[in-house]
Motif scaffolding. Structure first.
Motif, mmCIF file in Angstrom:
data_model
loop_
_atom_site.group_PDB
_atom_site.id
_atom_site.type_symbol
_atom_site.label_atom_id
_atom_site.label_comp_id
_atom_site.label_asym_id
_atom_site.label_seq_id
_atom_site.Cartn_x
_atom_site.Cartn_y
_atom_site.Cartn_z
ATOM 1 N N MET A 192 0.824 -1.202 0.000
ATOM 2 C CA MET A 192 0.000 0.000 0.000
ATOM 3 C C MET A 192 0.862 1.258 0.000
ATOM 4 N N ALA A 251 0.842 4.083 -2.899
ATOM 5 C CA ALA A 251 0.492 5.467 -2.586
ATOM 6 C C ALA A 251 1.570 6.421 -3.083
ATOM 7 N N ASP A 295 -5.603 9.639 4.865
ATOM 8 C CA ASP A 295 -5.823 8.268 5.346
ATOM 9 C C ASP A 295 -6.733 8.328 6.571
ATOM 10 N N VAL A 301 -6.480 7.156 0.915
ATOM 11 C CA VAL A 301 -6.510 5.772 1.376
ATOM 12 C C VAL A 301 -7.724 5.619 2.284
ATOM 13 N N ILE A 356 -7.940 2.616 -2.404
ATOM 14 C CA ILE A 356 -7.066 3.777 -2.627
ATOM 15 C C ILE A 356 -7.554 4.475 -3.888
#
Length: 432
Positions: A274, A278, A363, A387, A427
């Motif tokens: 992840m 990102a 996030d 996210v 995402i």
């Protein structure tokens, strides 16, 4: 109630249950898959829908597989073990797409390839409920049943890391042997790369014999044990005297230290993938000023700082901000600042919010980032990576970014942070 009826399952709900319709009313059926016909028992009725459980499968889906866990169906920890991992991912992407369309009235220009990792033994963080049941002469240690008032009677869990998941029966016997067995409320699991720690929440002080039994268990299984008598600040090591937890992000030469009750991403392997995705979507360069909101321990902030010019991380929990600063210093990262702020409140006049940023990473928790989007992003920010742990709040915020702030939903995809559950982690990239 308890009526039995025959139904055809036409869809899968957002929480992993089969969907049927009886006399025009929606029926959610636990354990059923699309394409199946079943005799089901209705267990709950409400105004807009009913709920049921499978009594007998009359026609099985060709996708159905045998669940790996013997407790499947009784424990609420996993609801999709009867569906192959690839089909689980496809179902989660459908949920995300439907939320974008229905809530945000948006659609991504392209779908990202789903991110997956090891589907078993992945869970390095979790909370086990504990309950002494005198009638069974046994301490139940596990997750909750569908009815959250009850603790599932588990002997094993295959989503937890094996050091704990395959020792639930031993933990049950351990708790049952304690004089304080009725005073142990929960056991918090936290695993770093080199150490597994269990934090026992106890409602009354432990006698010496109980403490000795816990130490013996810790030594025998090379597991750290801590005690928690009150709030988070009451946690103290029992054995060993010093407990050090950390995980490494090798692609960025970063080690992140954390404490047993700190929030970390549950799935370590997925977390690394992840982070990489990102940063790939952010397209960082050495002149970028980046804002990372809901930054926690610096899970994204510190890797971003390896690629960008300057980074600001903001987090609501002051203790996590303090540890973020410690992690930055320990890793020799100097181009980062951290601030503590309640991001559910209006922070438009905060010094960090008034600065200019080229790029933004969000996030947020399940509730999303609606409050933040009232005053951010400012002009000059042309790239956002979001996210999400809840597709509904992401879809809502996507509508805001596209329709009010002039962004395009460039790309989106799912990440299987919680295999075998209906939890949808995703995402999204927004470009202006």
């Amino acid at each position: 109630m308890n009526q039995i009826t025959e139904v055809s399952i036409t869809d899968l709900s957002h929480d992993g249950r089969g969907v049927a319709h009886v006399n025009g009313k929606t029926l959610f059926v636990a354990g059923a898959l699309p394409g199946e016909t079943a005799r089901v028992r209705i267990v709950k009725r409400s105004r807009h829908f009913d709920e049921a459980k499978v009594e007998e499968l009359l026609q099985r889906s060709p996708e159905r597989i045998a669940p790996r866990c013997p407790h499947f169906g009784g424990c609420s920890g996993c609801t999709l073990q009867h569906l192959p991992p690839a089909a689980q991912i496809a179902a989660k992407q459908r949920v995300l797409a439907e939320n974008f369309e229905r809530i945000g009235k948006v659609a991504p220009l392209r779908w990202l390839e789903p991110l997956t990792a090891e589907p078993w033994g992945y869970r390095r963080k979790g909370r086990l409920s504990v309950k002494w049941v005198a009638k069974k002469d046994k301490a139940l240690v596990g997750f909750r049943e569908d009815n959250p008032r009850f603790v599932a009677d588990l002997s094993e869990c295959h989503t937890l890391l094996p050091a704990i998941g395959l020792r639930l029966a031993e933990l049950s016997r351990l708790v049952g042997s304690l004089t304080a067995r009725e005073q142990i409320a929960q056991i918090e699991i936290a695993a770093g790369d080199q150490c597994v720690a269990l934090t026992f929440r106890h409602l009354q002080p432990l006698v010496d014999s109980d403490r000795a039994a816990l130490v013996d268990f810790a030594k025998a299984h090379e597991i750290a044990i801590l005690l928690q008598s009150g709030g988070p600040d009451s946690v103290v090591p029992l054995w060993p005297e010093q407990v050090s937890l950390s995980f490494r992000i090798p692609d960025f030469d970063i080690d992140i230290a954390f404490r047993p009750l700190d929030f970390i991403q549950v799935n370590g392997g997925m977390n690394l993938r992840m982070i990489a995705r990102a940063l790939e979507l952010l397209e960082l360069n050495a002149s970028d000023h980046v804002l990372d909101l809901f930054c926690g321990l610096g899970n994204f902030t510190l890797p971003i700082a390896r690629r960008a010019g300057e980074v600001v991380g903001v987090e609501g929990e002051a203790a996590l901000v303090a540890r973020s600063r410690e992690n930055a210093q320990a890793n020799g990262i100097g181009n980062v600042e951290f601030f503590a702020a309640d991001l559910a409140a209006d922070q438009a006049d905060a010094p960090w919010a008034r600065r200019s940023y080229h790029k933004l990473l969000l996030d947020p928790p399940r509730s999303g980032a609606a409050a933040v989007l009232e005053y951010l992003p400012r002009k000059g920010c042309d790239r956002i990576v979001y996210v999400s742990c809840h597709p509904g709040s992401l879809a809502r915020d996507a509508g805001t970014l596209v329709n009010r702030h002039g962004f395009t939903l460039e790309a989106a995809g799912v990440m299987d942070m919680f295999p075998h559950t209906a939890h949808v982690e995703s995402i999204a990239l927004f470009v202006r």
